[in-house]
Design a protein around this motif. Structure first.
Motif, PDB file in Angstrom:
ATOM      1  N   MET A 129       8.885  23.566   9.474  1.00 57.73           N
ATOM      2  CA  MET A 129       8.244  22.765  10.521  1.00 57.73           C
ATOM      3  C   MET A 129       8.822  21.040   9.679  1.00 57.73           C
ATOM      4  N   HIS A 130       8.866  20.116  11.005  1.00 55.66           N
ATOM      5  CA  HIS A 130       8.976  18.867   9.436  1.00 55.66           C
ATOM      6  C   HIS A 130       7.348  18.746   8.967  1.00 55.66           C
ATOM      7  N   ALA A 131       7.552  17.781   7.552  1.00 54.19           N
ATOM      8  CA  ALA A 131       6.377  17.968   6.843  1.00 54.19           C
ATOM      9  C   ALA A 131       5.653  16.473   7.303  1.00 54.19           C
ATOM     10  N   HIS A 132       6.318  15.668   8.320  1.00 54.00           N
ATOM     11  CA  HIS A 132       6.127  14.357   8.384  1.00 54.00           C
ATOM     12  C   HIS A 132       6.726  13.499  10.256  1.00 54.00           C
ATOM     13  N   PHE A 133       5.892  13.013  10.780  1.00 59.48           N
ATOM     14  CA  PHE A 133       6.638  12.501  11.802  1.00 59.48           C
ATOM     15  C   PHE A 133       6.122  13.337  12.555  1.00 59.48           C
ATOM     16  N   PRO A 140       0.556  12.208   1.479  1.00 61.44           N
ATOM     17  CA  PRO A 140       1.486  11.764   2.034  1.00 61.44           C
ATOM     18  C   PRO A 140       1.207  11.716   3.842  1.00 61.44           C
ATOM     19  N   TYR A 141      -0.238  11.609   4.192  1.00 61.42           N
ATOM     20  CA  TYR A 141      -0.678  11.295   5.428  1.00 61.42           C
ATOM     21  C   TYR A 141      -0.706   9.646   5.487  1.00 61.42           C
ATOM     22  N   LEU A 142      -1.147   9.259   4.914  1.00 58.69           N
ATOM     23  CA  LEU A 142      -1.276   7.346   4.274  1.00 58.69           C
ATOM     24  C   LEU A 142       0.108   7.057   4.035  1.00 58.69           C
ATOM     25  N   LYS A 143       1.253   8.010   3.496  1.00 62.48           N
ATOM     26  CA  LYS A 143       2.516   7.037   3.318  1.00 62.48           C
ATOM     27  C   LYS A 143       2.864   7.469   5.110  1.00 62.48           C
ATOM     28  N   CYS A 144       2.485   8.456   5.904  1.00 58.50           N
ATOM     29  CA  CYS A 144       3.301   8.674   7.042  1.00 58.50           C
ATOM     30  C   CYS A 144       2.675   7.587   8.185  1.00 58.50           C
ATOM     31  N   TRP A 168      11.957   6.633   4.029  1.00 54.90           N
ATOM     32  CA  TRP A 168      11.561   6.630   5.580  1.00 54.90           C
ATOM     33  C   TRP A 168      12.848   8.359   6.276  1.00 54.90           C
ATOM     34  N   PHE A 169      13.526   8.046   5.482  1.00 55.02           N
ATOM     35  CA  PHE A 169      15.140   9.168   5.873  1.00 55.02           C
ATOM     36  C   PHE A 169      14.670  10.232   5.359  1.00 55.02           C
ATOM     37  N   GLN A 170      14.133   9.749   3.921  1.00 55.73           N
ATOM     38  CA  GLN A 170      13.961  10.951   2.695  1.00 55.73           C
ATOM     39  C   GLN A 170      12.858  11.471   3.712  1.00 55.73           C
ATOM     40  N   MET A 171      11.478  11.290   4.112  1.00 59.41           N
ATOM     41  CA  MET A 171      10.224  11.357   4.815  1.00 59.41           C
ATOM     42  C   MET A 171      10.693  12.203   6.328  1.00 59.41           C
ATOM     43  N   LEU A 172      12.110  11.628   6.433  1.00 59.57           N
ATOM     44  CA  LEU A 172      12.612  12.671   8.189  1.00 59.57           C
ATOM     45  C   LEU A 172      13.401  14.306   7.606  1.00 59.57           C
ATOM     46  N   ARG A 181       0.849  -1.043  -0.274  1.00 59.50           N
ATOM     47  CA  ARG A 181       0.149  -0.257  -0.139  1.00 59.50           C
ATOM     48  C   ARG A 181       0.744   0.985  -0.054  1.00 59.50           C
ATOM     49  N   LEU A 182       2.013   1.170   1.026  1.00 60.45           N
ATOM     50  CA  LEU A 182       3.086   2.291   0.454  1.00 60.45           C
ATOM     51  C   LEU A 182       3.302   2.889  -0.864  1.00 60.45           C
ATOM     52  N   ARG A 183       3.551   1.286  -1.441  1.00 63.06           N
ATOM     53  CA  ARG A 183       4.080   2.012  -3.181  1.00 63.06           C
ATOM     54  C   ARG A 183       2.618   2.223  -3.961  1.00 63.06           C
ATOM     55  N   GLN A 184       1.368   2.254  -3.341  1.00 63.45           N
ATOM     56  CA  GLN A 184       0.451   2.784  -4.513  1.00 63.45           C
ATOM     57  C   GLN A 184      -0.379   4.190  -4.131  1.00 63.45           C
ATOM     58  N   THR A 185       0.319   4.518  -2.436  1.00 61.20           N
ATOM     59  CA  THR A 185      -0.201   5.712  -2.000  1.00 61.20           C
ATOM     60  C   THR A 185      -0.427   6.300  -2.693  1.00 61.20           C
ATOM     61  N   GLU A 186      -0.486   8.067  -2.871  1.00 56.69           N
ATOM     62  CA  GLU A 186      -0.051   9.402  -3.266  1.00 56.69           C
ATOM     63  C   GLU A 186      -0.651  10.134  -1.366  1.00 56.69           C
TER      64      GLU A 186
END
Length: 109
Positions: free
Chosen positions: A103-107, A53-57, A91-95, A46-51
């Protein structure tokens, strides 16, 4: 957790599923080892399919909780599936991603 695997389900309809998986990993320590691999498979697919950002997180948080639940088992499964590098790179890219405000976009928690 078949909801997450259903390609016809839109992202917004599956948001409760990864939250439930997180609760299982956080509260059933040592009791759900047999579910780590199936949940990771569905999560990564699902991570590969989703667009969204909240769901990827949310999907990355499932992986994070699996690592917290049992790091050795989770890492061996990620390597067995051939996705360890892909997952950690994302994960590191999102961090590192930040909003215009800095502000951080994720997590955020």
């Amino acid at each position: 957790m078949q909801i997450m695997a259903d390609k016809n389900m839109v992202d917004s309809d599956i948001e409760p599923a990864p939250k439930l998986i997180q609760v299982v990993f956080q509260n059933c320590r040592g009791q759900v080892d047999q579910w780590i691999e199936p949940y990771l498979r569905i999560t990564i697919e699902r991570l590969r399919q989703t667009e969204k950002p909240y769901l990827k997180c949310l999907m990355m948080q499932v992986i994070s909780d699996a690592l917290d639940y049992n790091a050795t088992l989770t890492l061996s499964i990620l390597q067995k599936l051939g996705v360890a590098t892909e997952v950690f790179n994302l994960w590191f890219q999102m961090l590192q991603q930040a909003k215009k405000s800095g502000m951080h976009a994720h997590f955020r928690r």
